[in-house]
Write a protein that holds these residues in place. Sequence first.
Motif, short mmCIF file in Angstrom:
data_model
loop_
_atom_site.label_atom_id
_atom_site.label_comp_id
_atom_site.label_asym_id
_atom_site.label_seq_id
_atom_site.Cartn_x
_atom_site.Cartn_y
_atom_site.Cartn_z
N THR A 145 0.84 -1.20 0.00
CA THR A 145 0.00 0.00 0.00
C THR A 145 0.88 1.26 0.00
O THR A 145 0.62 2.20 -0.75
CB THR A 145 -0.94 0.00 1.24
N LEU A 146 1.92 1.27 0.84
CA LEU A 146 2.82 2.43 0.91
C LEU A 146 3.57 2.63 -0.40
O LEU A 146 3.66 3.76 -0.90
CB LEU A 146 3.83 2.27 2.06
N THR A 147 4.10 1.54 -0.95
CA THR A 147 4.92 1.68 -2.17
C THR A 147 4.06 2.11 -3.36
O THR A 147 4.52 2.83 -4.23
CB THR A 147 5.69 0.39 -2.51
N LYS A 148 2.79 1.69 -3.37
CA LYS A 148 1.90 2.12 -4.44
C LYS A 148 1.61 3.62 -4.33
O LYS A 148 1.49 4.32 -5.32
CB LYS A 148 0.58 1.32 -4.36
N ALA A 149 1.50 4.11 -3.09
CA ALA A 149 1.13 5.50 -2.86
C ALA A 149 2.32 6.47 -2.97
O ALA A 149 2.14 7.64 -3.29
CB ALA A 149 0.50 5.64 -1.47
N ASP A 192 7.89 6.30 -7.08
CA ASP A 192 9.33 5.96 -7.20
C ASP A 192 9.94 5.35 -5.95
O ASP A 192 11.17 5.38 -5.79
CB ASP A 192 10.16 7.18 -7.63
N SER A 193 9.13 4.83 -5.05
CA SER A 193 9.71 4.21 -3.85
C SER A 193 10.20 2.81 -4.18
O SER A 193 9.73 2.18 -5.11
CB SER A 193 8.69 4.18 -2.71
N GLY A 208 13.76 8.03 -2.32
CA GLY A 208 14.97 8.84 -2.51
C GLY A 208 15.96 8.51 -1.41
O GLY A 208 16.27 7.35 -1.18
N ASN A 209 16.41 9.54 -0.69
CA ASN A 209 17.36 9.34 0.42
C ASN A 209 16.65 9.02 1.73
O ASN A 209 17.30 8.74 2.73
CB ASN A 209 18.24 10.58 0.62
#
Length: 194
Positions: free
Chosen positions: A14-18, A21-22, A37-38
């Motif tokens: 859920t987090l990576t979809k939201a 580019d994660s 990113g960083n």
Amino acid sequence: MAEEYTALAYIVKTLTKAIADSKVEQVSASEYVVRDGNDAIFLKQDTSNSEGNDVISIKDDRKIIFSEDLLETLQDIEDSVKGNDALKASLAATTIIINGLDIETDFVFQAVKDFLDQVSNSYEFVQTVETEVTKIGAGFKFGKHIFRLNITNDAEKITLEPRFVATFDAGIKKTVSDDIIKVQLAVNKMFKGA
């Protein structure tokens, strides 16, 4: 083994979809890192607590979850599951703790800050002093006067308890105490329907 952590995997997805580019890194069956990113969000499932319910701890120092408006998504995450009753039940039984606070307490804290702002623009949030799942201790300023506010989010009631140093100005102490009572009533009405 990975079967056990379906709730964690779903939250990570859920987090990576939201978060555009994660990237995800799986450290172990019960640990993930979502990189933006960083910056990074660390997720860890703890199944060793005494109540037997699962706890997923999320460390998000950069408050990415908050800035991406994902708190509400996570609060009712089981509602987003369709056709998988086991996953839905697992998510419903899981407590999600972000930076030391459960999600509702995080919302309560945001609401307390907003209500204090509405009561008077003399209030300024200074810093979070301590967090413990449903309790938070925070430093606030009223003008140049610093005080601590302890917030406890119990199942039936939210309690706000101001703490002042002995030398705190008595008149300002009364003003702050009266304002805190108003804010406590407002957050209880908002979150507990009381």
